[in-house]
Design a protein around this motif. Structure first.
Motif, PDB file in Angstrom:
ATOM      1  N   GLU A 285       0.814  -1.217   0.000  1.00 54.65           N
ATOM      2  CA  GLU A 285       0.000   0.000   0.000  1.00 54.65           C
ATOM      3  C   GLU A 285       0.846   1.265   0.000  1.00 54.65           C
ATOM      4  O   GLU A 285       0.597   2.195  -0.774  1.00 54.65           O
ATOM      5  N   ARG A 286       1.852   1.311   0.869  1.00 56.62           N
ATOM      6  CA  ARG A 286       2.620   2.542   1.042  1.00 56.62           C
ATOM      7  C   ARG A 286       3.773   2.680   0.049  1.00 56.62           C
ATOM      8  O   ARG A 286       4.141   3.800  -0.322  1.00 56.62           O
ATOM      9  N   LEU A 287       4.354   1.558  -0.353  1.00 52.80           N
ATOM     10  CA  LEU A 287       5.530   1.610  -1.226  1.00 52.80           C
ATOM     11  C   LEU A 287       5.247   1.128  -2.643  1.00 52.80           C
ATOM     12  O   LEU A 287       6.125   1.202  -3.502  1.00 52.80           O
ATOM     13  N   ASP A 288       4.035   0.630  -2.873  1.00 54.44           N
ATOM     14  CA  ASP A 288       3.712   0.020  -4.164  1.00 54.44           C
ATOM     15  C   ASP A 288       4.735  -1.075  -4.492  1.00 54.44           C
ATOM     16  O   ASP A 288       5.222  -1.189  -5.614  1.00 54.44           O
ATOM     17  N   TRP A 289       5.031  -1.885  -3.476  1.00 54.16           N
ATOM     18  CA  TRP A 289       6.027  -2.966  -3.625  1.00 54.16           C
ATOM     19  C   TRP A 289       5.393  -4.305  -3.314  1.00 54.16           C
ATOM     20  O   TRP A 289       4.709  -4.456  -2.306  1.00 54.16           O
ATOM     21  N   THR A 290       5.625  -5.252  -4.190  1.00 57.56           N
ATOM     22  CA  THR A 290       5.297  -6.647  -3.926  1.00 57.56           C
ATOM     23  C   THR A 290       6.469  -7.478  -4.428  1.00 57.56           C
ATOM     24  O   THR A 290       7.106  -7.132  -5.425  1.00 57.56           O
ATOM     25  N   PRO A 291       6.792  -8.584  -3.736  1.00 60.60           N
ATOM     26  CA  PRO A 291       7.923  -9.405  -4.172  1.00 60.60           C
ATOM     27  C   PRO A 291       7.628 -10.086  -5.504  1.00 60.60           C
ATOM     28  O   PRO A 291       6.482 -10.446  -5.792  1.00 60.60           O
ATOM     29  N   SER A 292       8.658 -10.258  -6.309  1.00 62.71           N
ATOM     30  CA  SER A 292       8.469 -10.867  -7.626  1.00 62.71           C
ATOM     31  C   SER A 292       9.272 -12.149  -7.803  1.00 62.71           C
ATOM     32  O   SER A 292       9.244 -12.740  -8.887  1.00 62.71           O
ATOM     33  N   HIS A 293       9.980 -12.598  -6.756  1.00 66.00           N
ATOM     34  CA  HIS A 293      10.791 -13.805  -6.851  1.00 66.00           C
ATOM     35  C   HIS A 293      10.319 -14.841  -5.830  1.00 66.00           C
ATOM     36  O   HIS A 293       9.904 -14.491  -4.733  1.00 66.00           O
ATOM     37  N   SER A 294      10.407 -16.097  -6.226  1.00 62.10           N
ATOM     38  CA  SER A 294       9.906 -17.185  -5.395  1.00 62.10           C
ATOM     39  C   SER A 294      10.839 -18.381  -5.488  1.00 62.10           C
ATOM     40  O   SER A 294      11.532 -18.578  -6.497  1.00 62.10           O
ATOM     41  N   TRP A 295      10.832 -19.208  -4.434  1.00 61.42           N
ATOM     42  CA  TRP A 295      11.624 -20.434  -4.484  1.00 61.42           C
ATOM     43  C   TRP A 295      11.160 -21.348  -5.613  1.00 61.42           C
ATOM     44  O   TRP A 295      11.932 -22.158  -6.132  1.00 61.42           O
ATOM     45  N   ARG A 296       9.913 -21.200  -6.021  1.00 60.79           N
ATOM     46  CA  ARG A 296       9.388 -22.054  -7.088  1.00 60.79           C
ATOM     47  C   ARG A 296      10.009 -21.756  -8.448  1.00 60.79           C
ATOM     48  O   ARG A 296      10.046 -22.621  -9.334  1.00 60.79           O
ATOM     49  N   THR A 297      10.461 -20.534  -8.639  1.00 63.03           N
ATOM     50  CA  THR A 297      11.044 -20.143  -9.923  1.00 63.03           C
ATOM     51  C   THR A 297      12.506 -19.742  -9.791  1.00 63.03           C
ATOM     52  O   THR A 297      13.092 -19.193 -10.718  1.00 63.03           O
ATOM     53  N   GLU A 298      13.104 -20.019  -8.635  1.00 64.35           N
ATOM     54  CA  GLU A 298      14.475 -19.602  -8.360  1.00 64.35           C
ATOM     55  C   GLU A 298      15.451 -20.265  -9.313  1.00 64.35           C
ATOM     56  O   GLU A 298      15.333 -21.444  -9.634  1.00 64.35           O
ATOM     57  N   SER A 299      16.421 -19.469  -9.803  1.00 64.39           N
ATOM     58  CA  SER A 299      17.481 -20.006 -10.651  1.00 64.39           C
ATOM     59  C   SER A 299      18.719 -19.151 -10.494  1.00 64.39           C
ATOM     60  O   SER A 299      18.652 -18.002 -10.038  1.00 64.39           O
ATOM     61  N   ALA A 300      19.858 -19.721 -10.856  1.00 64.19           N
ATOM     62  CA  ALA A 300      21.116 -18.985 -10.733  1.00 64.19           C
ATOM     63  C   ALA A 300      21.195 -17.893 -11.796  1.00 64.19           C
ATOM     64  O   ALA A 300      20.922 -18.136 -12.963  1.00 64.19           O
ATOM     65  N   VAL A 301      21.519 -16.687 -11.366  1.00 62.64           N
ATOM     66  CA  VAL A 301      21.758 -15.595 -12.290  1.00 62.64           C
ATOM     67  C   VAL A 301      23.036 -14.898 -11.844  1.00 62.64           C
ATOM     68  O   VAL A 301      23.401 -14.932 -10.666  1.00 62.64           O
ATOM     69  N   PRO A 302      23.747 -14.269 -12.779  1.00 64.71           N
ATOM     70  CA  PRO A 302      24.983 -13.552 -12.399  1.00 64.71           C
ATOM     71  C   PRO A 302      24.677 -12.434 -11.402  1.00 64.71           C
ATOM     72  O   PRO A 302      23.721 -11.677 -11.583  1.00 64.71           O
ATOM     73  N   GLY A 303      25.478 -12.345 -10.362  1.00 62.39           N
ATOM     74  CA  GLY A 303      25.325 -11.277  -9.386  1.00 62.39           C
ATOM     75  C   GLY A 303      26.447 -10.284  -9.502  1.00 62.39           C
ATOM     76  O   GLY A 303      27.311 -10.383 -10.394  1.00 62.39           O
TER      77      GLY A 303
END
Length: 309
Positions: A285-303
């Protein structure tokens, strides 16, 4: 934050989350001064100015903040748990560094976003499992830490409130869950070994049972996104925000997990399915933020490819 800042100081910039946060904030064209105890190795972003500062030292901290004169400070530096350091060291380091950063930021009128913790509630490192007052847990839930790490975070939030009263800045206290990193989700091993019947039979000994954060987690990229949002939206005074994935990391009914852990599910309870025990409604509500990553779709990406020596 009344207006989007131009110059940022980011502390703890070489920590696990810090590197991802610095990398994320470079996308927003800020002038960033990144701070840690050491200078980085690897290949840090060219547009980031790194400084080596001991934030427990009030003089060094004030000197840096006064010199840079940032519009906002993102304070991530801390010993992240009470498990591998003496309790006194955890408490002293976290409390002094947070006080020094908040005090210096307040004196020059810079707004602050900093990482408090869900540990402020007293659940993750408790000696025995504790029931929350209600489910889902909201930011208004009482803070009842009994370990040096959680206590240091409550002290930091009280310091934030004091600086807000004195200097009129805004402070966002982010209360993240257990942070997971792409390609190395530590919760994966717990989930693969989890047995609900074993948790019911022996809550304190079963994998995934015992005192803890009620099976919550958050991807570091979602944490970085939420921090970025606090810099973009208007905030007044001190505000606390949860930063959690929307589901537990076991893929089980959350109410059944609580029943197995505690003998019954706490009431009142408004959870269904595998929903997280921690509400993120305020962040949405206040930040217009919702998480977009989940363990169900987790994969290795370059950090980020820079780190401490």
């Amino acid at each position: 934050m009344d207006a989007k800042p131009q110059t940022l100081v980011v502390t703890g910039a070489l920590g696990g989350a810090g590197r991802w946060v610095v990398d994320r904030l470079t996308e927003e064209s800020y002038d960033i001064v990144a701070v840690d105890r050491e200078l980085p190795v690897g290949t840090p972003p060219e547009e980031v100015d790194f400084r080596a500062v001991d934030l427990v030292d009030a003089g060094e901290t004030m000197d840096l903040i006064a010199e840079v004169d940032p519009d906002a400070v993102v304070h991530l530096a801390a010993i992240p748990d009470p498990l591998n350091h003496a309790g006194e060291r955890v408490y002293r380091n976290n409390v002094l560094s947070t006080y020094n950063v908040l005090n210096a930021a307040g004196r020059i009128g810079a707004d602050v976003t900093w990482t408090s913790s869900e540990s402020a509630y007293g659940f993750p490192f408790a000696e025995s499992a504790r029931a929350p007052d209600a489910l889902p847990i909201e930011e208004t839930h009482p803070l009842r830490p009994a370990d040096p790490y959680g206590l240091s975070k409550v002290s930091g939030e009280e310091t934030a409130k004091a600086v807000v009263r004195r200097d009129g800045i805004s402070v966002a206290s982010i209360r993240p869950s257990w942070v997971q990193y792409p390609g190395e989700y530590f919760v994966t091993d717990i989930r693969e070994s989890f047995d609900l019947d074993a948790l019911t039979a022996n809550p304190s000994a079963a994998v995934g049972g015992g005192p803890g954060n009620y099976w919550s987690y958050v991807d570091v990229r979602d944490l970085a996104d939420q921090i970025a949002r606090t810099l973009e939206v208007p905030l007044d005074g001190h505000e606390a925000f949860h930063c959690h994935a929307t589901e537990n990391y076991l893929g089980e009914e959350t109410t059944e997990l609580f029943a197995a852990l505690l003998g019954e599910c706490p009431e009142p309870c408004a959870l269904s399915g595998d929903a997280s025990a921690f509400s993120t409604a305020k962040s949405a509500e206040r930040l217009d933020w919702t998480p977009s990553h989940s363990w169900r779709t987790e994969s290795a990406v370059p950090g980020p490819d820079f780190d401490a020596p």
